[in-house]
Design an enzyme around this catalytic site. Structure first.
Site: not given
Ligand code: NAP
Length: 316
Positions: A236, A283, A265
């Protein structure tokens, strides 16, 4: 049993959901707005949220008459859901562990190789038309085989990365975690992330996100890394302090970074995008048809269990 699936899914998952449940599938691919989250909790028995849908304590508390009994998260990471607030409101939370492990470990290896071997930079060179041909000192990168990898979080994904590094590349595997691990190949546990960072050629982030791990990789950890080493983050974004990473890369304190996730993000700072020493993926960890289908089936298995009054297979 009214189910709301908050993103388009693979054809197989959508077909099963339509066959088994009274389902509404949101056609939009973006994150849920606050109003949508409130409506979801008020109008549906089960909601299938995913990354970026911030079911905070505040959002959950703002719907006191919640109809929702389950947030069947699509994904293993659930740091966007306040699980204790959900529990207090009588809402269970499930995730999709296991289904994502190999695909995400494969993306970590992709980033290790791309960052070490300057693959993104090389691809840009060829694409730009300015490549002038092979020569003995052209674009020298870091040799990967036989090096040392340090994995922050030797859980399912961390252990799968270590397995690839050990068996595939003859690497020495170090790790940090909250408990001792025996993944079935040789590993050594380090007491701290900084101590490990100082010893490795590749530092790989594989812990869950959330308050406990926010900025676990900060200026101190980056300063401890060797100048030829690379940082890889497939977990993350918020675990790595992005401003400190940019400074470390700009000052050549480390050789490179491979990132699949970002602190804010999908915003990726221009300073990162401008650096040749960083490999940037959007991602992609679990982005294959099979894996996304398996994740969807796992989420639906939890919905089906709730509907049948059976124990939830993947509670968090
Ligand atoms: P996991 O099996 O639960 O493993 C997590 C590991 O992190 C364990 O080794 C655990 O140690 C350690 N850990 C947990 N909390 C920690 C803390 N506060 N401080 C230090 N270590 C801690 O999870 P996983 O299935 O491997 O997934 C890891 C994460 O990868 C997910 O949470 C998700 O955010 C991310 N992910 C990203 C993608 C992508 O698309 N890029 C895809 C899938 C998953 P102990 O076992 O000792 O507790």
């Amino acid at each position: 049993m009214k189910l709301w699936i908050t993103r388009p899914m693979t054809a197989a998952v959508e077909a099963r959901a339509r066959a088994e449940f009274d389902v509404h599938i949101r056609p939009d691919t973006g994150v849920l707005s606050r109003a949508e989250m409130e409506r979801a909790l008020r109008d549906y028995d089960v909601v299938m949220p995913t990354l970026g849908d911030l079911f905070s304590a505040e959002v959950i508390a703002s719907v006191p008459d919640t109809r929702c009994r389950l947030l069947a998260n699509f994904g293993v990471g659930y740091n966007h859901i306040d699980v204790s607030a959900a529990r207090a409101a009588g809402i269970a939370v499930t995730n999709t562990p296991g289904a994502v492990t190999d695909a995400t470990a494969d993306i970590a290896m992709t980033l290790i190789l791309m960052s070490a071997r300057r693959a993104g930079e090389g691809e840009r060179l060829v694409r730009s038309g300015s490549w002038r041909g092979w020569h003995p000192t052209q674009m020298l990168g870091l040799h990967v085989t036989g090096k040392t990898v340090g994995i922050i979080g030797l859980g399912r994904i961390g252990a799968a990365i270590g397995r690839r590094c050990h068996f595939g590349f003859g690497m020495k595997v170090l790790y940090t975690a909250r408990s001792d691990k025996d993944p079935g190949y040789p590993v050594s546990r380090c007491d701290s992330v900084e101590e490990m960072a100082a010893q490795v050629d590749f530092l790989v982030v594989a812990v869950p996100g959330g308050a406990e791990t926010r900025h676990l990789v900060d200026e101190g950890v980056l300063a401890a890394m060797q100048p030829h080493a690379h940082l890889i983050n497939i977990a993350r974004g918020e675990i790595v302090k992005e401003s400190a990473l940019i400074a470390a890369l700009q000052d050549n304190q480390i050789a490179g970074a491979g990132l699949d996730v970002y602190e804010f993000e999908p915003k990726v700072p221009e300073a990162l995008r401008g650096l040749d020493s960083v490999t940037l993926l959007p991602h992609l960890g679990t982005a294959t048809e099979e894996v996304r289908t398996n994740m969807g089936h796992m989420a639906l298995d939890n919905v089906a269990a709730l509907a049948a009054g059976k124990p939830l297979p993947n509670p968090v």
